[in-house]
Design an enzyme around this catalytic site. Structure first.
Site, mmCIF file in Angstrom:
data_model
loop_
_atom_site.group_PDB
_atom_site.id
_atom_site.type_symbol
_atom_site.label_atom_id
_atom_site.label_comp_id
_atom_site.label_asym_id
_atom_site.label_seq_id
_atom_site.Cartn_x
_atom_site.Cartn_y
_atom_site.Cartn_z
ATOM 1 N N SER A 116 -8.029 -9.603 6.992
ATOM 2 C CA SER A 116 -7.911 -10.627 5.949
ATOM 3 C C SER A 116 -8.438 -11.981 6.411
ATOM 4 O O SER A 116 -8.195 -12.988 5.749
ATOM 5 C CB SER A 116 -6.438 -10.819 5.568
ATOM 6 O OG SER A 116 -5.917 -9.671 5.002
ATOM 7 N N CYS A 154 -7.580 4.564 8.176
ATOM 8 C CA CYS A 154 -8.939 4.101 7.912
ATOM 9 C C CYS A 154 -9.722 4.003 9.224
ATOM 10 O O CYS A 154 -9.182 3.533 10.231
ATOM 11 C CB CYS A 154 -8.806 2.755 7.226
ATOM 12 S SG CYS A 154 -10.246 1.775 7.276
ATOM 13 N N GLU A 185 0.851 -1.211 0.000
ATOM 14 C CA GLU A 185 0.000 0.000 0.000
ATOM 15 C C GLU A 185 0.881 1.254 0.000
ATOM 16 O O GLU A 185 0.624 2.210 -0.737
ATOM 17 C CB GLU A 185 -0.912 0.005 1.232
ATOM 18 C CG GLU A 185 -1.814 1.236 1.266
ATOM 19 C CD GLU A 185 -2.475 1.448 2.619
ATOM 20 O OE1 GLU A 185 -3.000 0.481 3.191
ATOM 21 O OE2 GLU A 185 -2.464 2.596 3.094
HETATM 22 S S1 SF4 Z 1 -11.473 -0.682 4.695
HETATM 23 FE FE1 SF4 Z 1 -9.993 -2.354 4.891
HETATM 24 S S2 SF4 Z 1 -8.868 -2.330 2.979
HETATM 25 FE FE2 SF4 Z 1 -9.889 -0.372 3.146
HETATM 26 S S3 SF4 Z 1 -8.364 0.940 4.087
HETATM 27 FE FE3 SF4 Z 1 -9.650 0.122 5.718
HETATM 28 S S4 SF4 Z 1 -8.536 -1.681 6.429
HETATM 29 FE FE4 SF4 Z 1 -7.675 -1.139 4.427
#
Ligand code: SF4
Length: 319
Positions: free
Chosen positions: A295, A209, A139
């Site tokens: 995950s 996030c 990322e």
């Molecule tokens: S929703 Fe999941 S994939 Fe998207 S930024 Fe947040 S942790 Fe990462």
């Protein structure tokens, strides 16, 4: 009834755990695609950090390959669709796929896409883009590729201090600062303070996030009351590691397990016995806390919970 048997075993499963919005969206996208096409589906990099799930995908003709292997798809390019995974990809990789004329579907999480946009637009007028995160994480490599200025990735407070010390004569430079989505909130705030001590022109974006923050707060609460804590996920997963680190700070007996086969029955039994021995000392329950990284598929979480229930006797379960 003996006092020992009055110990109340309890399992607390985090309300918010397992597949996050971004991962679920990517998995749904891929399976929708599978229904629509017979072409081979190839994911650029691991879709999620879960070996069992990757094997399951392969049975459905969905293959995760290293980003470096994309060039090898040239021979079969008319019969293959590439999926960009949740973490996103570098600008260069997407450009390469387009140049090869391979059909592709972008399943980058919208929260990661937002950072690409922030960095692309705001780095144009900056001298430095500082990314708070792990420089080896895909990322972060993707975010870095969207910067139009010099970029530096700083993993923690120590690296920020070192960076500041080696740039003392650059305080007038314009700096943009963003974070990897799964960074630790507290760490990012500390890093911001250190950077702001030197630079007067800093533009900081809160790019962690919300899923990450909520899960980190929840694990802290659960681990503070747990006698033993299990974090389900893969050691390579950044958000899983963060959950593990936070839980370990609040519960000495914290374990990272990939699935139910890795649960140590003897460890749980020995902790439960210790609790029974100290019955009457004020704390008469035994709590196992459980959470899972973004995950981790639901069925793996269910298997772990069932395995622990079997060991401690079904006990009270809350989530
Ligand atoms: S929703 Fe999941 S994939 Fe998207 S930024 Fe947040 S942790 Fe990462």
């Amino acid at each position: 009834m003996s006092a020992k048997s009055e110990i109340r075993p309890k399992i607390i499963v985090a309300k918010d755990c397992g597949f996050c919005f971004g991962v679920r969206r990517a998995v749904d996208t891929i399976y929708e695609l599978r229904k629509k096409t017979d072409k081979k589906i190839v994911v650029a990099g691991e879709l999620i950090h879960n070996r069992d799930f990757i094997k399951h995908l392969e049975k459905d003709g969905i293959y995760c390959i290293d980003e470096g292997e994309i060039a090898e798809l040239e021979r079969e390019k008319d019969n293959v669709i590439v999926v960009i995974r949740t973490h996103g990809a570098t600008k260069e990789l997407v450009g390469k796929i387009e140049k090869m004329g391979i059909e592709y579907v972008d399943a980058t999480c919208p929260f990661v896409k937002r950072i690409h946009k922030i960095v692309d637009e705001n780095s144009k007028n900056c001298d430095y883009t500082i990314i708070s995160g792990d420089k080896n994480h895909p990322e972060v490599k993707g975010i870095q590729s969207y910067s139009n200025s010099k970029t530096v990735v700083l993993s923690d407070e120590d690296e920020c201090e070192k960076f500041v010390k080696s740039n003392l004569n650059c305080s007038q430079k314009a700096v943009l600062m963003v974070s990897q989505t799964t960074n630790n909130n507290e760490k990012y705030v500390n890093c911001q303070k250190i950077i702001k001590n030197l630079y007067t022109k800093v533009k900081i974006f809160d790019t962690i996030c919300s899923v990450t923050g909520k899960r980190q707060n929840e694990v802290k609460k659960i681990a503070s009351h747990a006698d033993i804590m299990f974090i389900i996920g893969f050691v390579k997963s950044s958000n899983t590691k963060k959950l593990y680190d936070i839980a370990s700070q609040h519960c000495k007996k914290t374990y990272l397990v990939e699935n139910a086969t890795e649960i140590s029955e003897s460890e749980i039994r020995s902790e439960l016995e210790k609790e029974k021995e100290s019955y009457g000392s004020g704390k008469n329950d035994f709590t196992v806390g459980i959470t899972a990284g973004a995950s981790t598929p639901d069925d793996i979480i269910e298997e772990v919970v069932a395995g622990i229930e079997k060991i401690i006797g079904s006990g009270e379960k809350t989530s």
